[in-house]
Design a protein around this motif. Sequence first.
Motif, PDB file in Angstrom:
ATOM      1  N   THR A  18       0.829  -1.209   0.000  1.00 14.96           N
ATOM      2  CA  THR A  18       0.000   0.000   0.000  1.00 14.96           C
ATOM      3  C   THR A  18       0.860   1.254   0.000  1.00 14.96           C
ATOM      4  O   THR A  18       0.579   2.213  -0.738  1.00 14.96           O
ATOM      5  CB  THR A  18      -0.953  -0.012   1.212  1.00 14.96           C
ATOM      6  OG1 THR A  18      -1.774  -1.189   1.139  1.00 14.96           O
ATOM      7  CG2 THR A  18      -1.835   1.224   1.241  1.00 14.96           C
ATOM      8  N   ALA A  19       1.920   1.262   0.792  1.00 14.88           N
ATOM      9  CA  ALA A  19       2.820   2.425   0.839  1.00 14.88           C
ATOM     10  C   ALA A  19       3.547   2.629  -0.490  1.00 14.88           C
ATOM     11  O   ALA A  19       3.664   3.764  -0.978  1.00 14.88           O
ATOM     12  CB  ALA A  19       3.824   2.257   1.973  1.00 14.88           C
ATOM     13  N   ILE A  20       4.023   1.546  -1.095  1.00 15.55           N
ATOM     14  CA  ILE A  20       4.719   1.646  -2.382  1.00 15.55           C
ATOM     15  C   ILE A  20       3.770   2.177  -3.454  1.00 15.55           C
ATOM     16  O   ILE A  20       4.114   3.079  -4.217  1.00 15.55           O
ATOM     17  CB  ILE A  20       5.322   0.285  -2.791  1.00 15.55           C
ATOM     18  CG1 ILE A  20       6.506  -0.060  -1.882  1.00 15.55           C
ATOM     19  CG2 ILE A  20       5.746   0.285  -4.265  1.00 15.55           C
ATOM     20  CD1 ILE A  20       7.013  -1.482  -2.037  1.00 15.55           C
ATOM     21  N   TYR A  21       2.567   1.619  -3.500  1.00 20.98           N
ATOM     22  CA  TYR A  21       1.606   2.084  -4.496  1.00 20.98           C
ATOM     23  C   TYR A  21       1.239   3.546  -4.244  1.00 20.98           C
ATOM     24  O   TYR A  21       1.163   4.351  -5.182  1.00 20.98           O
ATOM     25  CB  TYR A  21       0.360   1.207  -4.508  1.00 20.98           C
ATOM     26  CG  TYR A  21      -0.595   1.570  -5.620  1.00 20.98           C
ATOM     27  CD1 TYR A  21      -0.221   1.364  -6.952  1.00 20.98           C
ATOM     28  CD2 TYR A  21      -1.826   2.140  -5.360  1.00 20.98           C
ATOM     29  CE1 TYR A  21      -1.085   1.709  -7.989  1.00 20.98           C
ATOM     30  CE2 TYR A  21      -2.686   2.480  -6.393  1.00 20.98           C
ATOM     31  CZ  TYR A  21      -2.311   2.264  -7.701  1.00 20.98           C
ATOM     32  OH  TYR A  21      -3.154   2.617  -8.736  1.00 20.98           O
ATOM     33  N   GLY A  22       1.025   3.900  -2.990  1.00 19.36           N
ATOM     34  CA  GLY A  22       0.697   5.285  -2.656  1.00 19.36           C
ATOM     35  C   GLY A  22       1.763   6.261  -3.129  1.00 19.36           C
ATOM     36  O   GLY A  22       1.458   7.325  -3.676  1.00 19.36           O
ATOM     37  N   TRP A  23       3.020   5.887  -2.934  1.00 20.37           N
ATOM     38  CA  TRP A  23       4.113   6.741  -3.406  1.00 20.37           C
ATOM     39  C   TRP A  23       4.055   6.887  -4.929  1.00 20.37           C
ATOM     40  O   TRP A  23       4.225   7.978  -5.461  1.00 20.37           O
ATOM     41  CB  TRP A  23       5.467   6.175  -2.971  1.00 20.37           C
ATOM     42  CG  TRP A  23       6.610   7.022  -3.421  1.00 20.37           C
ATOM     43  CD1 TRP A  23       7.083   8.151  -2.814  1.00 20.37           C
ATOM     44  CD2 TRP A  23       7.399   6.843  -4.596  1.00 20.37           C
ATOM     45  NE1 TRP A  23       8.128   8.689  -3.539  1.00 20.37           N
ATOM     46  CE2 TRP A  23       8.340   7.892  -4.643  1.00 20.37           C
ATOM     47  CE3 TRP A  23       7.409   5.885  -5.613  1.00 20.37           C
ATOM     48  CZ2 TRP A  23       9.275   8.018  -5.661  1.00 20.37           C
ATOM     49  CZ3 TRP A  23       8.340   6.010  -6.624  1.00 20.37           C
ATOM     50  CH2 TRP A  23       9.246   7.067  -6.647  1.00 20.37           C
ATOM     51  N   ASN A  24       3.783   5.781  -5.629  1.00 17.28           N
ATOM     52  CA  ASN A  24       3.689   5.825  -7.089  1.00 17.28           C
ATOM     53  C   ASN A  24       2.498   6.652  -7.558  1.00 17.28           C
ATOM     54  O   ASN A  24       2.589   7.370  -8.551  1.00 17.28           O
ATOM     55  CB  ASN A  24       3.643   4.408  -7.665  1.00 17.28           C
ATOM     56  CG  ASN A  24       5.014   3.785  -7.774  1.00 17.28           C
ATOM     57  OD1 ASN A  24       5.703   3.960  -8.764  1.00 17.28           O
ATOM     58  ND2 ASN A  24       5.436   3.077  -6.731  1.00 17.28           N
ATOM     59  N   VAL A  25       1.375   6.568  -6.854  1.00 16.08           N
ATOM     60  CA  VAL A  25       0.201   7.374  -7.205  1.00 16.08           C
ATOM     61  C   VAL A  25       0.545   8.861  -7.110  1.00 16.08           C
ATOM     62  O   VAL A  25       0.224   9.642  -8.010  1.00 16.08           O
ATOM     63  CB  VAL A  25      -0.994   7.048  -6.280  1.00 16.08           C
ATOM     64  CG1 VAL A  25      -2.107   8.088  -6.422  1.00 16.08           C
ATOM     65  CG2 VAL A  25      -1.546   5.648  -6.570  1.00 16.08           C
ATOM     66  N   GLY A  30       2.822   5.896 -13.665  1.00  8.76           N
ATOM     67  CA  GLY A  30       2.603   4.477 -13.876  1.00  8.76           C
ATOM     68  C   GLY A  30       1.178   4.058 -13.536  1.00  8.76           C
ATOM     69  O   GLY A  30       0.755   2.973 -13.884  1.00  8.76           O
ATOM     70  N   THR A  31       0.472   4.911 -12.854  1.00  7.94           N
ATOM     71  CA  THR A  31      -0.946   4.723 -12.571  1.00  7.94           C
ATOM     72  C   THR A  31      -1.641   6.057 -12.778  1.00  7.94           C
ATOM     73  O   THR A  31      -1.052   7.108 -12.532  1.00  7.94           O
ATOM     74  CB  THR A  31      -1.192   4.214 -11.132  1.00  7.94           C
ATOM     75  OG1 THR A  31      -2.610   4.189 -10.898  1.00  7.94           O
ATOM     76  CG2 THR A  31      -0.520   5.081 -10.095  1.00  7.94           C
ATOM     77  N   PHE A  32      -2.860   6.004 -13.213  1.00 11.17           N
ATOM     78  CA  PHE A  32      -3.623   7.236 -13.407  1.00 11.17           C
ATOM     79  C   PHE A  32      -4.520   7.549 -12.218  1.00 11.17           C
ATOM     80  O   PHE A  32      -5.326   8.455 -12.264  1.00 11.17           O
ATOM     81  CB  PHE A  32      -4.426   7.172 -14.704  1.00 11.17           C
ATOM     82  CG  PHE A  32      -3.611   7.453 -15.943  1.00 11.17           C
ATOM     83  CD1 PHE A  32      -2.232   7.425 -15.944  1.00 11.17           C
ATOM     84  CD2 PHE A  32      -4.235   7.757 -17.125  1.00 11.17           C
ATOM     85  CE1 PHE A  32      -1.489   7.703 -17.090  1.00 11.17           C
ATOM     86  CE2 PHE A  32      -3.516   8.033 -18.291  1.00 11.17           C
ATOM     87  CZ  PHE A  32      -2.138   8.003 -18.258  1.00 11.17           C
ATOM     88  N   GLU A  33      -4.389   6.782 -11.137  1.00 11.89           N
ATOM     89  CA  GLU A  33      -5.093   7.152  -9.915  1.00 11.89           C
ATOM     90  C   GLU A  33      -4.440   8.412  -9.364  1.00 11.89           C
ATOM     91  O   GLU A  33      -3.237   8.638  -9.533  1.00 11.89           O
ATOM     92  CB  GLU A  33      -5.017   6.038  -8.874  1.00 11.89           C
ATOM     93  CG  GLU A  33      -5.949   4.888  -9.184  1.00 11.89           C
ATOM     94  CD  GLU A  33      -6.170   3.970  -8.007  1.00 11.89           C
ATOM     95  OE1 GLU A  33      -6.943   4.348  -7.093  1.00 11.89           O
ATOM     96  OE2 GLU A  33      -5.594   2.880  -8.009  1.00 11.89           O
ATOM     97  N   GLU A  34      -5.222   9.216  -8.673  1.00 12.93           N
ATOM     98  CA  GLU A  34      -4.702  10.458  -8.104  1.00 12.93           C
ATOM     99  C   GLU A  34      -4.747  10.473  -6.579  1.00 12.93           C
ATOM    100  O   GLU A  34      -4.061  11.269  -5.953  1.00 12.93           O
ATOM    101  CB  GLU A  34      -5.467  11.654  -8.668  1.00 12.93           C
ATOM    102  CG  GLU A  34      -5.264  11.804 -10.161  1.00 12.93           C
ATOM    103  CD  GLU A  34      -6.006  12.968 -10.768  1.00 12.93           C
ATOM    104  OE1 GLU A  34      -5.387  13.719 -11.536  1.00 12.93           O
ATOM    105  OE2 GLU A  34      -7.213  13.134 -10.460  1.00 12.93           O
ATOM    106  N   VAL A 157      -1.557  13.031 -20.594  1.00  9.79           N
ATOM    107  CA  VAL A 157      -0.597  11.936 -20.561  1.00  9.79           C
ATOM    108  C   VAL A 157      -1.028  10.850 -21.538  1.00  9.79           C
ATOM    109  O   VAL A 157      -2.188  10.434 -21.568  1.00  9.79           O
ATOM    110  CB  VAL A 157      -0.487  11.352 -19.132  1.00  9.79           C
ATOM    111  CG1 VAL A 157       0.564  10.253 -19.087  1.00  9.79           C
ATOM    112  CG2 VAL A 157      -0.160  12.450 -18.124  1.00  9.79           C
ATOM    113  N   ASP A 158      -0.060  10.393 -22.338  1.00  6.07           N
ATOM    114  CA  ASP A 158      -0.287   9.312 -23.302  1.00  6.07           C
ATOM    115  C   ASP A 158      -0.275   7.950 -22.601  1.00  6.07           C
ATOM    116  O   ASP A 158       0.240   7.805 -21.499  1.00  6.07           O
ATOM    117  CB  ASP A 158       0.835   9.280 -24.349  1.00  6.07           C
ATOM    118  CG  ASP A 158       0.963  10.553 -25.144  1.00  6.07           C
ATOM    119  OD1 ASP A 158      -0.007  11.323 -25.210  1.00  6.07           O
ATOM    120  OD2 ASP A 158       2.054  10.770 -25.701  1.00  6.07           O
TER     121      ASP A 158
END
Length: 184
Positions: A18-25, A30-34, A157-158
Amino acid sequence: MSSVKIRPSTDADLAVITAIYGWNVLNGLGTFEEVPPDQAEMGRRRASFLDKGLPYLVAEQDGVVLGYAYAGPFRLRAAYRYTVEDSVYVGPDAVGKGVGKALLSALIEACQALGLRQMCAVIGDSGNAASIGLHAALGFERKGVFPDMGYKFGRWVDLVWMQRPLNGGGSREPDAPGMELSGV
């Protein structure tokens, strides 16, 4: 430091995932979640892939989870049962250290063992040289760009679409049942 170990994820990994994904968001395309999802939501997502028999892996070094990867259904209709989409996320301290390559290599191997036939990558940002290069190095071919598909960080973003055959791809009839899929 010891080498990176790739293993199936466990419930105990969810906080770090969850922390890794949150950092990426919050920091990447790499994700279009905001808004980062909470741990309960990440657990539901992980369970949905595991329930389909798909791999959900973590990269660990010296007991620390550095990243994770999973294969999800490309689309939910039955004819797509042999095709998956990969997702690979690494933490900020693991970027550029080969963790993504180790994860994606293991993910490809796990999907081939399931008898799947195609793996797709949908990469956010046509300027994402690291992800595009990683996928190309592991046998993915660029199939196209969908321009201006998402709006994040104040810009359009493409999406870059890449594909890699597994187990001979479409060159012969399937020899495994594929995923059980239905829906839209």
